[in-house]
Every structure is written in C-alpha cells, then in structure tokens.
Design a protein around this motif. Structure first.
Motif, PDB file in Angstrom:
ATOM      1  N   ALA B  58       0.910  -1.286  -0.129  1.00 53.54           N
ATOM      2  CA  ALA B  58      -0.038   0.067  -0.018  1.00 53.54           C
ATOM      3  C   ALA B  58       0.831   1.146   0.063  1.00 53.54           C
ATOM      4  CB  ALA B  58      -0.902   0.056   1.197  1.00 53.54           C
ATOM      5  N   MET B  59       1.892   1.395   0.757  1.00 55.43           N
ATOM      6  CA  MET B  59       2.788   2.463   0.909  1.00 55.43           C
ATOM      7  C   MET B  59       3.637   2.662  -0.377  1.00 55.43           C
ATOM      8  SD  MET B  59       4.063   4.820   3.045  1.00 55.43           S
ATOM      9  CE  MET B  59       4.209   3.963   4.744  1.00 55.43           C
ATOM     10  N   GLU B  60       4.006   1.618  -0.959  1.00 53.60           N
ATOM     11  CA  GLU B  60       4.886   1.963  -2.285  1.00 53.60           C
ATOM     12  C   GLU B  60       3.898   2.224  -3.270  1.00 53.60           C
ATOM     13  OE1 GLU B  60       6.126  -2.199  -2.103  1.00 53.60           O
ATOM     14  OE2 GLU B  60       7.776  -1.533  -1.040  1.00 53.60           O
ATOM     15  N   LEU B  61       2.625   1.594  -3.376  1.00 50.65           N
ATOM     16  CA  LEU B  61       1.681   2.038  -4.465  1.00 50.65           C
ATOM     17  C   LEU B  61       1.361   3.664  -4.284  1.00 50.65           C
ATOM     18  CD1 LEU B  61      -0.843   0.276  -6.169  1.00 50.65           C
ATOM     19  CD2 LEU B  61      -1.800   2.270  -4.973  1.00 50.65           C
ATOM     20  N   ALA B  62       1.237   4.018  -3.070  1.00 48.95           N
ATOM     21  CA  ALA B  62       0.826   5.477  -2.858  1.00 48.95           C
ATOM     22  C   ALA B  62       1.844   6.264  -3.111  1.00 48.95           C
ATOM     23  CB  ALA B  62       0.415   5.546  -1.460  1.00 48.95           C
ATOM     24  N   ALA B  63       3.218   5.770  -3.067  1.00 49.06           N
ATOM     25  CA  ALA B  63       4.461   6.473  -3.237  1.00 49.06           C
ATOM     26  C   ALA B  63       4.377   6.748  -4.876  1.00 49.06           C
ATOM     27  CB  ALA B  63       5.662   5.925  -2.724  1.00 49.06           C
ATOM     28  N   GLY B  64       4.351   5.611  -5.532  1.00 51.76           N
ATOM     29  CA  GLY B  64       4.581   5.680  -6.933  1.00 51.76           C
ATOM     30  C   GLY B  64       3.478   6.780  -7.678  1.00 51.76           C
ATOM     31  N   ALA B  65       2.140   6.783  -7.032  1.00 51.36           N
ATOM     32  CA  ALA B  65       1.120   7.471  -7.370  1.00 51.36           C
ATOM     33  C   ALA B  65       1.572   9.050  -6.876  1.00 51.36           C
ATOM     34  CB  ALA B  65      -0.276   7.074  -6.675  1.00 51.36           C
TER      35      ALA B  65
END
Lengths: 194, 616
Positions: B58-65
């Motif tokens: 979840a953290m990595e996805l939000a960072a990418g976005a």
C-alpha cells in the motif's frame, strides 16, 4: 443544558443502534452531539459501552465518572459495572435478564441477575427495571430489546428528545413493515407500567 | 458548509476527499479501517481506491502515485507501519511530488493491538512531519492541512489519530462538494537523479531534510492548531499543562470543573516540535505537567527546550511518575493527575460503589458457529496425546487461545507463526509443529514463511483457516476473494468487466511453492477433518491443510440445533469441550441451546456422546 448518557451491555445486544437513534434525533433538533463506542475485538461477546453527550461546549466524547444523567443498561451485571459513571440523582433503566458469559460455565465467574438488580435498587433512586425477555415476547421479536429500553429511557425525562423524534429516526432507518412493531416496543414500558 | 454526524475515521476520509485526494490504498487494521472504506463509499469514480495485499504494498503504491503529482493517502494501524517502514524510511529521503499523507492510527491501551508504539516517535525517527488531531472536527480540518504541507515541502507526512479520535462520533461542520479541491496530476516525469536512491542522493537529501525540519519548527509555531490556551486575565497560576490528541480534550474537560486555570499548550505537530511557541508558553512558568498517551514526546521536547534556553521550569509527566507510563488516559485519570499537580483535593465519588458485587469477566470469544472452533477442535482431537506445538497468528482465530480450546501456544505479529514454528521445530524435532494462519494473513504476510520452510526443509503442518474474508477488521475483501475494494463498496455489483479480479487460489499458491500434500477440508465435517489432520501431520516435510468454510457472520442463518432432553444425560461435554456461546444451561442447570445465537453448525452434535443434539 448538557446531557450525558451511558449505554452498556454485551456485544450483539443493539446498544450501538440505540445510541445512533438518540444521536440522530438530537441532531434533528440542532443539539450538538458527541459519542464513543466499543469497536473491534471486544464486540465478540465482550462488554460493550456507548457514551453519548449532548449540548454546547462539548470537549470530549468520553464521560467522566459521576457525570452521567442516565444509564441505559442492556444487561444487569454490565449496568452495575458502569454505576460509578452515574451522577448523584441520575436515572437508570435496566434490563433484568442476565446474559452470562461462556466462561461462567467453565470458571468461577457465575453470578445471578437478581443479585445485580437488588444492588441497583439499593443504590439508585430513579430506577426502571424491565424484563426484556418477557417484553420482547409480548412485542413479538427479540430484536426490539433496544427500542423497548429506549422507550423506557425517554419516560425518565432525562433525554432532550421525545418518542415522536425517535419514531422519525426509526422510520428513516427501518423497513416500513418493521415500524409498527418498533413503535409498540417504544411504548411498551409506558403502556404496561413496568 | 453543512453539519454532519461523523465518526472520526469518516471525518478523516471526508477531509481527504475535500483535499482532492486521487489515490487511497491501505490494509485493514483496527482502529484505522473505516477511513479507506468511507473514501470508497463516497467515491464518485475518479479516485483510485484499493485494499492492498499488505501495508508495504500500500505504501509503495501510494508513493508511486504521488510521484506523478497525485494526492495520495495510505492507511494502516500502528503495527502496519512496521511492515511499511522499509519503503517509508527511504521515501523520506526521495520525497514526493503530489501530497502524500501516511494515515497511521495508534491504539493506546492497547485496545486491539499487539503494541503501544507511538507514531509520533516514529515520525521523529523517520524525520517526517507529523499531525496529531485532538477531535473529530479537528481531524477533518487537519488532514486537509496535512496534504498542503506535504505538497509544499514535497515530503510524505504522518497523520496519526488514536482510537478515541478514530472511533468517536461528533456533529461537525464539513465543506460542500463544490468547495472541494480538484487536483490534476501532472504525470510521472523521468529524472533518475530524483527518483533513484543512491548513497550520494541520500547524503544530499539528508542535509535538506534536517534544514527543512529546522525551518518547520518555526513554521509550525505559527500553525493555528498548535495553540496556547491562556488561563484568562489576572491569573496568578505559574503552572502550565501541555497535552495533545484526545488527552487534550480530557484536560479541557477537567479544567472546567477545577478552580485553578493554568495555561494549556496544545501540540498538534509533535514533530518538528513548535519550539518558539513552546518557548513562549514556558516563559514565567514554574512547573509544567505533560499529559500524554504512549511516549512522553512533548515532555522530552519541553525538557530539551528548557535546557537549550536555560529556563528554570520543572517539566513533569511520565518520566517523573506524574502520569502513568502505559495504557490509555481517561477523563478521570487526567483529572486526578491535574488535581495532584495543582494540589487540589477532589470531591468523593457521587455514588458509593465500594460494596459492588463480584462482576463477571467477559473475554472475547469466537462467535457461535465460527468454523475456526471446528478447525481448532479437529486438530486438538487428532493430536491428543502427541507432543505438539500450535503457533497462532493475527486475526479472529487468535481467540482460539481461550479455554476450553486452548489451541494457540504462540502469537507475535502478522505471519510470524509459520516461521516461529520452524524455529522451535528445528530445536525440538520430536514435536508435531503446526502454524495456523487466516486467509487474509496468508496473503499479507505468510507466503514468504512457507517458502522459507520449503527451502530450509522444515517439518511442519500449515493450517490455513480460510473463511473467505478478513473477518476481524469487519469483512474486507482480499486477493483470495476475487473481489476488489471498489467493486465491494458498490455492493458487490461489478461496474465493469475489468473490475472482477481473478481469485488467487491458496492451494495453487502452496503447490507452486512446491508442497505436494495440500488438502482442502470443511472443518464442520468433524470426523473427516480429524482423520485428515492425523494423516497429514504424520508425513515428513512441509504440508498443508486448508480448512475452508465461510465466516459465519456472513452466512444466512437457516437452522438451529436443539437438545433432546430425554436423550441428554447432561454430561456437559459440549459446553466443556467447545465453549460455544450458544450452548448454555437453563434455570434447572440443563444444557440447552440459545436459539438467538445458534447458527446450526452442528459441531456440538458431532461431540455429543449420546446423540442428543439434532437440527430443529
């Protein structure tokens, strides 16, 4: 005029819905409301509570001891447990039917509902005792215990809302075919004089 | 503006919507779960929302976005932050383009958690700004501020409410939809010097972070939600109180009824600490009491400020024993601490309850009809008399530890059981080692543990308790359900064909890892379940049993059990062995079924030695 209300019982008895109905009715009358309730693991058969505060200048949803105007108790032992929250001269509405924990059978934590009710009678002047098993049979469903107690709570005069207000809130939440039974539950204690 | 009655978590979600959030990801965990659910419920279709497989994803996805300029929020509970800390610690150096709020709910008490860690302390460790709301209304406003600061300083920021803010309800003022911010992400712009982390990048970023955090001490001193609440004109009180979060509301409540009115410092940004504001507050004071939950963050910061500026102010709190070191504060505990600090005698309780009768304890139990009860019982029966180890994990099934099942020997954190059982097993090779894991936890944190077991040739039996949902946190979908969050939030009606995900099959995952024995059994077929456990446990190597039966809370109740009083010998074996809340005794002490609770799982009938329990 600020009001503090404690609802307490055992997970699954419908304390949360009762609390929401009061909150919704108060909101309709432009009375500011704060509340807090048990959520999560403890809901599964554990002790649950709901605090409701109404009026101006509310700081926190949590109620200090000795400051509740009204305790609505869904279970006798749970009601005794919350008694330190009642303020001098406050009212208590209590279901006399005990819900014993699973562990009561396996350990030493057994108790009698009557003993709890006797204790409440000794300590609380404005006490309304409702036999909710009998009441819900007479009204026609075990699911209306919360509304029966809510009706009795309004009868104490401690709440700044009327039965008509609760009826409106019920109508906005329930299927039309369930309303008659719930209205009957709301008036049960007043009608039977319990 | 309009008034709405919202739960704290709902208010946080509505605040994020008002801030124009584009992407929200998270993993369920009490008390954080309702934030993402509320975003999903109110999503008009332009926000990407997902339950990720775990907090790290979840953290990595939000960072990418957020690299694209999108405003993103990632939600989790405090222990979830531990899982997500690897990406976050590095991301702190790289920063983001769009505003990114890391919403971590802390749980003083703890009420439903394994730790009492404080995300304010984590924020200092990660060198990231942190916002700490004290009420539902403030949470709604502050999450919008958090997005603004995040975007202005190109850094992820923490937003950390605690349980009593997350789960409080209040009638609050919220914005009309027309006033919501609209954020159009620019898109990802390639730049390896910015988005690829290298030692040199980190060194330079570290310098910038320290500079920024020093600057923020001053900026936050001017931030409206960091406040000095003055005692009122003419007060001679040389004492002050510093507080934060829900404890601040207890302080305000207490001071209303106490005669002395000290100044109060409310700290909304524990990191970077609003140093200049604190200095102003400390001036002329003799003593300050810090009323905090979890770590003494403010107490430490004020002690530092006093040292730095040579102020003769005594700072009291947890370090000095004036506030209890662990657990949550209450209105009453705070009032007592303050009264002691101000040297005031509190009046006695209004209702004397010192003669209260003995009250029952009500530990949480598995629901009546819960298939986990059958799974634990089957393993217990199959392993009777054999040296066995039962490692548990995080979920409803942790409740398998309670008597009479007593089937959880260890429980540490998400996914730990499968590795702990290997650790003990390598030292005690004569033990039958089991690891119990739920389906959501399997996907979130246990797959690598199974790979480890295979690779390192452990001897163990994995028991997957597959009830096809994430039950403990309120029935969220997960990779094994084939339902994604937005589809779920839309009442399970797929909007578009691409919304339907492929179910990830646990048996195939295990076979893919290399397990050759993977059996799927319905635990409510008790005899077959016991036989399967006995047979599979006797094999060498890593093997698995999937106990598959849906969560009873999601099933429609069709029948109930009934006790035939003529056949029943009242031995109470059903009650003693199963601990099912639907099995009770009547006024005469006879076993009977509480029909309001019974779901007709009939496990009790499988246990009854005289065949006295049947379907009604």
């Amino acid at each position: 005029m600020n009001k503090n209300i404690v609802l307490c019982g055992v997970g699954g008895q419908g304390t949360v819905l009762a609390s929401k109905l009061i909150a919704q009715s108060a909101m309709e009358k432009q009375i500011p409301v704060m509340s807090a309730e048990t959520i999560g693991m403890a809901q599964k058969g554990g002790s649950v509570f709901s605090y409701l505060r109404m009026g101006d200048n509310l700081h926190t949803p949590m109620i200090p001891k000795g400051s509740a105007d009204l305790i609505i108790g869904f279970e006798p032992a749970e009601t005794v447990k919350m008694l330190p929250y009642l303020k001098e001269g406050g009212s208590v509405v209590v279901n006399s039917c005990a819900t014993k924990p699973v562990t009561a059978m396996l350990s030493e934590s057994d108790y009698e509902g009557d003993e709890m009710i006797a204790y409440l009678q000794k300590k609380v002047k404005n006490l309304t005792v409702v036999d909710c098993n009998k009441a819900s049979v007479e009204v026609g469903s075990p699911k209306v215990v919360n509304v029966i107690l809510l009706g009795a709570a309004i009868d104490t005069g401690e709440l700044p809302i009327s039965k008509e207000d609760i009826k409106k809130a019920l109508a906005s939440r329930l299927k039309p075919q369930l309303l008659d039974m719930n209205y009957k539950a709301l008036d049960y204690v007043a009608m039977t004089g319990k | 503006m309009k008034t709405k009655f919202l739960m704290g978590n709902e208010a946080i979600a509505m605040g994020a919507l008002a801030a124009g959030v584009n992407v929200v990801s998270g993993y369920p965990g009490t008390p954080s779960t309702e934030v993402l659910e509320t975003v999903a419920k109110n999503n008009k279709g332009d926000i990407y929302v997902e339950w990720s497989v775990n907090e790290k994803a979840a953290m990595e996805l939000a960072a990418g976005a957020a690299y694209t300029g999108a405003r993103t929020m990632v939600t989790m509970k405090q222990v979830g932050l531990n899982v997500a800390s690897d990406p976050l610690m590095s991301l702190a150096y790289l920063g983001v383009k769009g505003g990114m709020v890391v919403m971590v709910a802390d749980d003083p008490g703890p009420i439903s958690s394994q730790t009492e860690q404080d995300t304010r302390t984590f924020a200092e460790f990660a060198k990231l700004p942190c916002f700490d709301p004290s009420s539902v209304q403030e949470a709604y406003e502050m999450i919008q501020d958090a997005f603004e600061y995040s975007e202005k300083y190109n850094t992820p920021v923490f937003f950390r409410p605690t349980t009593r803010v997350c789960h409080a309800y209040a009638s609050i003022d919220v914005k009309d939809e027309a006033d919501y911010k609209v954020n159009q992400p620019e898109g990802f712009v390639k730049d390896t010097s910015k988005w690829v982390i290298f030692p040199r990048t980190t060194y330079l970023a570290h310098l910038r972070m320290e500079e920024r955090n020093t600057e923020l001490k001053g900026i936050f001193s001017e931030y409206g939600k960091n406040q000095i609440i003055p005692s009122g004109a003419g007060s001679e009180c040389k004492k002050g109180i510093a507080s934060h979060g829900i404890s601040f509301s207890y302080v305000s409540e207490s001071l209303e009824t106490l005669p002395q009115k000290p100044d109060v410092l409310k700290v909304a940004t524990p990191f970077p600490f609003p140093e200049q504001l604190a200095l102003k507050f400390l001036e002329g004071k003799d003593e300050v009491l810090c009323v905090e939950e979890l770590d003494p963050v403010i107490e430490k910061a004020l002690t530092y400020v006093c040292g730095k500026y040579h102020l003769p102010v005594k700072i009291r709190g947890k370090f000095t024993g004036d506030v209890v070191a662990a657990g949550e504060n209450t209105c009453d505990s705070v009032k007592e601490s303050i009264a002691k600090f101000l040297e005031i005698e509190l009046p006695k309780a209004s209702v004397d309850t010192s003669d209260m009768p003995k009250l029952p304890v009500r530990p949480p139990v598995l629901c009546a009809g819960c298939p986990h009860r059958a799974s634990f019982y089957a393993v217990k029966q199959a392993m009777k008399g054999k040296k066995s180890l039962f490692c548990g994990d995080i979920g409803c099934y942790t409740l398998g530890n309670a008597m009479p099942l007593d089937m959880v020997d260890t429980c540490l954190c998400m996914g730990a059981g499968v590795n702990i059982t290997q650790g003990i097993g390598h030292l005690e090779p004569d033990t039958n080692c089991f690891a119990f894991v739920g389906d959501s936890t399997f996907f979130a944190a246990a797959i690598t543990g199974v790979v480890n077991a295979m690779y390192n040739q452990a001897n163990m039996t994995l028991i997957v308790l597959d009830n096809s949902t994430t039950a403990m946190t309120g029935h969220q979908p997960h990779p094994g359900t084939g339902v994604r969050m937005m589809e779920f939030a839309n009442g399970n009606r797929p909007v578009k064909p691409e919304d339907i995900a492929n179910k990830i099959n646990i048996e195939q995952v295990l076979r893919g890892i290399g397990l050759t024995t993977v059996e799927t059994v319905n635990p409510l077929e008790l005899d077959k379940a016991i036989e399967t456990v006995a047979r599979v446990a006797a094999e060498d190597g890593v093997k698995a049993i999937i106990f598959k039966s849906p969560c009873i809370a999601l099933c429609k109740k069709e029948k109930v059990a009934t006790v035939n009083k003529e056949k029943c010998v009242n031995c109470k074996k059903c009650i003693r062995e199963l601990g099912c809340p639907a099995l009770v005794t009547d006024e005469e002490g006879h076993v009977t079924v509480d029909v309001s609770q019974c779901t007709g799982c009939m496990l009790c009938s499988s246990v009854c030695p005289v065949d006295a329990i049947a379907l009604k």
